[in-house]
Design a protein around this motif. Structure first.
Motif, PDB file in Angstrom:
ATOM      1  N   VAL A 105       3.782   5.637   4.880  1.00 13.06           N
ATOM      2  CA  VAL A 105       2.460   5.029   5.029  1.00 13.06           C
ATOM      3  C   VAL A 105       1.616   5.514   3.864  1.00 13.06           C
ATOM      4  CG1 VAL A 105       0.392   4.862   6.442  1.00 13.06           C
ATOM      5  CG2 VAL A 105       2.629   4.938   7.547  1.00 13.06           C
ATOM      6  N   THR A 106       1.164   4.585   3.041  1.00 14.35           N
ATOM      7  CA  THR A 106       0.333   4.925   1.883  1.00 14.35           C
ATOM      8  C   THR A 106      -1.114   4.580   2.200  1.00 14.35           C
ATOM      9  OG1 THR A 106       2.162   4.486   0.371  1.00 14.35           O
ATOM     10  CG2 THR A 106      -0.056   4.519  -0.566  1.00 14.35           C
ATOM     11  N   VAL A 107      -1.988   5.551   1.979  1.00 10.64           N
ATOM     12  CA  VAL A 107      -3.412   5.345   2.282  1.00 10.64           C
ATOM     13  C   VAL A 107      -4.255   5.610   1.047  1.00 10.64           C
ATOM     14  CG1 VAL A 107      -3.054   6.008   4.687  1.00 10.64           C
ATOM     15  CG2 VAL A 107      -3.778   7.734   3.036  1.00 10.64           C
ATOM     16  N   LYS A 108      -5.379   4.928   0.982  1.00  8.29           N
ATOM     17  CA  LYS A 108      -6.374   5.159  -0.061  1.00  8.29           C
ATOM     18  C   LYS A 108      -7.693   5.489   0.615  1.00  8.29           C
ATOM     19  CE  LYS A 108      -4.280   2.241  -3.623  1.00  8.29           C
ATOM     20  NZ  LYS A 108      -4.467   1.092  -4.536  1.00  8.29           N
ATOM     21  N   ALA A 109      -8.319   6.547   0.145  1.00  8.00           N
ATOM     22  CA  ALA A 109      -9.555   7.009   0.780  1.00  8.00           C
ATOM     23  C   ALA A 109     -10.565   7.442  -0.277  1.00  8.00           C
ATOM     24  CB  ALA A 109      -9.252   8.162   1.732  1.00  8.00           C
ATOM     25  N   CYS A 110     -11.756   7.778   0.195  1.00  7.86           N
ATOM     26  CA  CYS A 110     -12.859   8.284  -0.625  1.00  7.86           C
ATOM     27  C   CYS A 110     -13.553   7.155  -1.390  1.00  7.86           C
ATOM     28  CB  CYS A 110     -12.385   9.357  -1.610  1.00  7.86           C
ATOM     29  SG  CYS A 110     -11.417  10.670  -0.818  1.00  7.86           S
ATOM     30  N   THR A 111     -14.762   7.436  -1.802  1.00  6.70           N
ATOM     31  CA  THR A 111     -15.568   6.453  -2.546  1.00  6.70           C
ATOM     32  C   THR A 111     -15.452   6.654  -4.051  1.00  6.70           C
ATOM     33  OG1 THR A 111     -17.486   7.921  -2.348  1.00  6.70           O
ATOM     34  CG2 THR A 111     -17.210   6.209  -0.660  1.00  6.70           C
TER      35      THR A 111
END
Length: 220
Positions: free
Chosen positions: A37-43
């Motif tokens: 599972v690949t996630v992208k986070a933060c602004t």
């Protein structure tokens, strides 16, 4: 000790060869699977990316990672933990164990068919034992395939992108790897059940129960 191919010119021998091949295919598709599972986070630009990897025996509760998002107000990043939930090792190992047992039994009974066919035909206990053990393995295939299908459905639910975004509000994007290999493993499990269950008729014809019934019918 003479090698005999007589059994392999009959359905029971051909079925053993098919069962051997499909048992290997069934447990290899699940043991060789590697999902993520690949996630992208933060602004931040670019966003922080993390990959959670999981594989057999699918103890997803042990999979976690810490995401460090740069903070515009403080020098130290903000840390958030993302994790998966669920422990599916019992069902996956049950499925693999059924496949390995089926594989080993096929190897053993193929040796019996090839080297001890005369004993198989003359000793009424060998065909009976073959019939009973095949019944047991057919039941194992059915129960393990059903259990694994249920666990696979739960794994898909746990790793579903929308579910993870709802659980971890700081995630921007979530991508889940394909489950095609595991879907095939479930199909192969039920196919193996069909192969083992359908083989029972051919094995029943080798038992003394069937032969006594034929003799009784012939004498009437």
């Amino acid at each position: 000790m003479n090698v005999s191919l007589a059994a392999f010119r009959e359905p029971r021998g051909v079925m053993r060869a098919l069962q051997l091949v499909f048992a290997i295919c069934a447990f290899s598709t699940i043991c060789g699977y590697e999902g993520n599972v690949t996630v992208k986070a933060c602004t931040s630009n670019p966003p922080v990316q993390s990959t959670l990897k999981f594989s057999y025996p699918f103890v997803l509760s042990e999979v976690e990672d810490t995401i460090k998002c740069p903070s515009p107000t403080t020098p130290s990043p903000t840390e958030s933990t993302i994790y998966l939930t669920g422990d599916f090792h019992s069902d996956s190992q049950f499925f693999v164990a059924s496949g390995v047992l089926a594989f080993l039994y096929c190897l053993g009974i193929i040796v019996v068919y090839g080297l001890f066919e005369e004993n198989y035909q003359s000793n009424s206990m060998l065909p009976l034992a073959d019939f009973v053990l095949t019944t047991v393995l057919a039941v194992l295939w059915l129960s393990s395939s059903a259990a694994w299908a249920n666990s696979l459905s739960a794994i898909k639910s746990v790793t579903e992108p929308a579910s993870l975004r709802d659980q971890f509000k700081f995630l921007n994007e979530v991508y889940t790897a394909s489950f095609s290999s595991l879907n095939i493993s479930v199909l192969l499990g039920f196919l193996n059940f069909f192969l083992w269950a359908s083989d029972l008729w051919f094995l029943y014809k080798e038992t003394h129960w069937f032969k006594m019934r034929q003799e009784s019918a012939g004498g009437v």
